[in-house]
Scaffold this motif. Structure first.
Motif, short mmCIF file in Angstrom:
data_model
loop_
_atom_site.label_atom_id
_atom_site.label_comp_id
_atom_site.label_asym_id
_atom_site.label_seq_id
_atom_site.Cartn_x
_atom_site.Cartn_y
_atom_site.Cartn_z
N ALA A 49 0.19 17.04 54.10
CA ALA A 49 -0.94 16.11 54.24
C ALA A 49 -1.64 15.89 52.90
O ALA A 49 -2.10 14.78 52.60
N ALA A 50 -1.71 16.93 52.07
CA ALA A 50 -2.32 16.78 50.75
C ALA A 50 -1.51 15.80 49.90
O ALA A 50 -2.09 14.95 49.19
N PHE A 51 -0.20 15.88 49.96
CA PHE A 51 0.64 14.94 49.21
C PHE A 51 0.47 13.52 49.74
O PHE A 51 0.43 12.56 48.96
N VAL A 52 0.37 13.37 51.05
CA VAL A 52 0.18 12.04 51.63
C VAL A 52 -1.19 11.47 51.25
O VAL A 52 -1.32 10.29 50.95
N LEU A 53 -2.22 12.32 51.23
CA LEU A 53 -3.54 11.87 50.78
C LEU A 53 -3.51 11.45 49.31
O LEU A 53 -4.13 10.45 48.93
N ALA A 80 -4.63 16.32 61.70
CA ALA A 80 -4.97 16.59 63.10
C ALA A 80 -3.84 17.37 63.79
O ALA A 80 -4.10 18.28 64.59
N ALA A 81 -2.59 17.04 63.48
CA ALA A 81 -1.46 17.77 64.07
C ALA A 81 -1.45 19.23 63.60
O ALA A 81 -1.16 20.13 64.39
N ALA A 82 -1.78 19.48 62.34
CA ALA A 82 -1.82 20.85 61.83
C ALA A 82 -2.93 21.65 62.51
O ALA A 82 -2.72 22.82 62.88
N LEU A 83 -4.08 21.04 62.70
CA LEU A 83 -5.17 21.74 63.38
C LEU A 83 -4.83 22.00 64.84
O LEU A 83 -5.16 23.06 65.39
N VAL A 100 -2.84 25.68 75.96
CA VAL A 100 -2.98 24.56 75.05
C VAL A 100 -1.64 24.32 74.37
O VAL A 100 -1.11 25.21 73.70
N GLY A 101 -1.09 23.13 74.56
CA GLY A 101 0.13 22.73 73.89
C GLY A 101 -0.18 21.74 72.78
O GLY A 101 -1.34 21.42 72.51
N LEU A 102 0.85 21.23 72.13
CA LEU A 102 0.65 20.30 71.03
C LEU A 102 0.07 18.98 71.52
O LEU A 102 -0.84 18.43 70.92
N LEU A 103 0.56 18.50 72.65
CA LEU A 103 0.09 17.21 73.16
C LEU A 103 -0.69 17.30 74.46
O LEU A 103 -1.36 16.34 74.83
N MET A 104 -0.62 18.42 75.16
CA MET A 104 -1.25 18.51 76.46
C MET A 104 -1.86 19.89 76.67
O MET A 104 -1.35 20.89 76.18
N THR A 105 -2.97 19.91 77.42
CA THR A 105 -3.63 21.16 77.77
C THR A 105 -3.68 21.27 79.28
O THR A 105 -4.07 20.32 79.97
N ARG A 106 -3.27 22.43 79.80
CA ARG A 106 -3.32 22.69 81.24
C ARG A 106 -4.32 23.81 81.49
O ARG A 106 -4.26 24.84 80.84
#
Length: 184
Positions: A49-53, A80-83, A100-106
Motif C-alpha cells: 500500500a505504501a508503494f501504491v500511495l 482497508a484489506a490489511a486492517l 470475523v472473516g475477510l468479507l463477512m462476519t457471523r
C-alpha cells in the motif's frame, strides 16, 4: 495510540483461577493474539500500500489528477484489506461468539450455541484448498444442528501455524466462554 485489535488483553496470559479473566465482559474481544504469520502478511500488504500511495503521488505530479485519485482509492482499499486481515478471527463477549472473516462476519448469540468443542479432522492449510490433518474448534448451533458450519479456529491458520500451544489456549478459552454463557 494502542491498537486493541492487534492483541488480546495481557490478563489472558497471566495465571488466574478464572477461565474468563476479563472485567468488562460486554466488550467484544479476541481471546488470543494474532499469529506472527497474520501480522507478517498484513505488514507486507501495508508495504504494498505504501508503494501504491507513492505511485499515486507520482501520478498526481506527472499525469492527470483523475488517474491519481483512482490509484489513491486503490491504495486505500489495500490498507482497508490489511486492517481487516488483522481483525479476522474469533471474538467473544457475554452476548455471543463472533467469527470475523475477510468479507463477512457471523455472530451467534450464546443462546443459539449448543456446543463448542475441539475435534481432530482434516483442516484447510492457510485457507487454501489443500487439507492436512489437524485440530479444529467447531461450533454446533441450534439453527444448524447438522454441524455444517465452518470451523472457528484451526491449527493451520495464519494465527496458529506452528504454534499448537497457542491454539490449545485459544480453544480452551473459547470453550470456557461457551460453558459460562451457553447455558442460557
Amino acid at each position: 495510540m494502542p491498537l486493541s485489535f492487534l492483541s488480546a488483553d495481557r490478563t489472558f496470559e497471566a495465571a488466574s483461577e478464572s477461565a474468563l479473566p476479563y472485567d468488562d465482559r460486554e466488550r467484544w474481544r479476541r481471546p488470543y493474539r494474532p499469529g506472527p504469520w497474520r501480522v507478517g502478511v498484513a505488514a507486507l500488504v501495508l508495504l504494498l500500500a505504501a508503494f501504491v500511495l507513492f505511485a499515486a503521488v507520482l501520478i498526481a505530479l506527472t499525469d492527470s489528477v483523475s488517474a491519481a485519485v483512482t490509484v489513491l482509492v486503490l491504495a486505500l482499499l489495500v490498507v482497508a484489506a490489511a486492517l481487516r486481515l488483522l481483525r479476522m478471527g474469533v471474538w467473544v463477549s457475554s452476548r455471543g461468539l463472533r467469527h470475523v472473516g475477510l468479507l463477512m462476519t457471523r455472530t451467534a448469540p450464546w443462546a443459539g450455541v449448543l456446543s463448542v468443542r475441539t475435534v481432530q479432522q482434516p483442516v484447510r492449510w492457510l485457507g487454501l484448498p489443500r487439507t492436512v490433518q489437524g485440530q479444529a474448534l467447531t461450533i454446533v448451533r441450534r439453527d444448524r444442528p447438522t454441524g455444517d458450519t465452518p470451523p472457528l479456529l484451526t491449527t493451520h491458520t495464519l494465527d496458529f501455524l506452528g504454534r499448537p500451544a497457542a491454539f490449545d489456549r485459544a480453544a480452551d478459552t473459547v470453550e470456557a466462554w461457551a460453558a459460562e454463557y451457553g447455558r442460557g
